[in-house]
Design a protein around this motif. Structure first.
Motif, PDB file in Angstrom:
ATOM      1  N   UNK A  36      38.432  37.579  34.604  1.00  0.00           N
ATOM      2  CA  UNK A  36      38.225  37.243  36.026  1.00  0.00           C
ATOM      3  C   UNK A  36      39.417  37.698  36.872  1.00  0.00           C
ATOM      4  N   UNK A  37      40.630  37.404  36.387  1.00  0.00           N
ATOM      5  CA  UNK A  37      41.833  37.735  37.163  1.00  0.00           C
ATOM      6  C   UNK A  37      41.961  39.251  37.327  1.00  0.00           C
ATOM      7  N   UNK A  38      41.637  39.990  36.278  1.00  0.00           N
ATOM      8  CA  UNK A  38      41.743  41.454  36.365  1.00  0.00           C
ATOM      9  C   UNK A  38      40.720  42.030  37.332  1.00  0.00           C
ATOM     10  N   UNK A  39      39.528  41.449  37.332  1.00  0.00           N
ATOM     11  CA  UNK A  39      38.485  41.918  38.260  1.00  0.00           C
ATOM     12  C   UNK A  39      38.920  41.674  39.707  1.00  0.00           C
ATOM     13  N   UNK A  43      39.538  44.692  42.407  1.00  0.00           N
ATOM     14  CA  UNK A  43      38.684  44.864  43.591  1.00  0.00           C
ATOM     15  C   UNK A  43      39.352  44.358  44.871  1.00  0.00           C
ATOM     16  N   UNK A  44      40.389  43.538  44.715  1.00  0.00           N
ATOM     17  CA  UNK A  44      41.018  42.969  45.906  1.00  0.00           C
ATOM     18  C   UNK A  44      40.115  41.994  46.642  1.00  0.00           C
ATOM     19  N   UNK A  45      39.171  41.416  45.909  1.00  0.00           N
ATOM     20  CA  UNK A  45      38.235  40.436  46.494  1.00  0.00           C
ATOM     21  C   UNK A  45      38.107  39.269  45.525  1.00  0.00           C
ATOM     22  N   UNK A  46      37.804  38.079  46.052  1.00  0.00           N
ATOM     23  CA  UNK A  46      37.528  36.962  45.149  1.00  0.00           C
ATOM     24  C   UNK A  46      36.196  37.228  44.449  1.00  0.00           C
ATOM     25  N   UNK A  47      35.961  36.540  43.347  1.00  0.00           N
ATOM     26  CA  UNK A  47      34.693  36.738  42.630  1.00  0.00           C
ATOM     27  C   UNK A  47      33.521  36.310  43.515  1.00  0.00           C
TER      28      UNK A  47
END
Ligand code: S3P
Length: 180
Positions: A36-39, A43-47
């Protein structure tokens, strides 16, 4: 020489993957990676924003790519998002590259932990449709439990123990595991 393996932590939101992962990584002096943290970093966006702007499938595609990348050497502790087991390829990859631990707890315990962490909830999409959180969570866990069970080499009950104790149990199991 046998290539050392990753330690994968899977399970529902609120199962303690990140906090237990940090304990294991510290004790074994291994790096930790959190899908999750890497995503979010990539992307520079929250999940929650990725789900809203691009949809769940785009998130799942990114999740699978990140998992494949961090599953390269060197060995590390890998904390995964709760839906990682929704893709068969992710299950196969994790089982091939490491030891997989399912951190499990009853829905009431998961719900207590999730609802006690509103800051984290704001960063993630709601997993449930309604405000009937614990019931919805129980349904989701029932759907996913067979996938977690199939993916995991070991199921760890996290309901009653501290993150330190759970980390101890996982480290002991890793040390006693036969080489691949
Ligand atoms: C999800 C769990 C989240 C995150 C995303 C989807 C899920 O991770 O990957 O919001 O489908 O269960 P955590 O398990 O770390 O909350």
């Amino acid at each position: 020489m046998t290539e050392p393996r990753h330690i994968y932590l899977i399970g529902m939101r609120g199962s303690g993957k990140t906090v237990v992962g940090l304990q294991i990584a510290r004790r074994l002096a291994l790096p930790i990676a959190d899908t999750d943290a890497l995503i979010v970093a990539r992307r520079g966006l929250s999940i929650a924003d990725i789900f809203a702007a691009e949809g769940e499938q785009a998130f799942r595609d990114l999740e699978a790519r990140v998992l494949a990348e961090i599953s390269q050497p060197p060995p590390k502790v890998i904390a995964t998002g709760g839906g990682i087991v929704l893709a068969e390829d992710n299950i196969a990859l994790m089982r091939q590259r490491g030891l997989v631990f399912w951190l499990d707890a009853p829905p009431s315990v998961l719900w207590r932990r999730i609802s006690g962490d509103p800051a984290s909830a704001a960063q993630r999409p709601p997993l449930t449709d309604a405000a009937t959180g614990e019931e919805e969570l129980a349904r989701l866990l029932a759907q996913r439990a067979p996938l977690y069970a199939r993916a995991a080499h070991h199921r760890i009950d996290t309901a009653a123990d501290s993150p330190e104790t759970i980390a101890d149990r996982i480290i002991t199991l890793c040390r006693s595991a036969a080489p691949p």
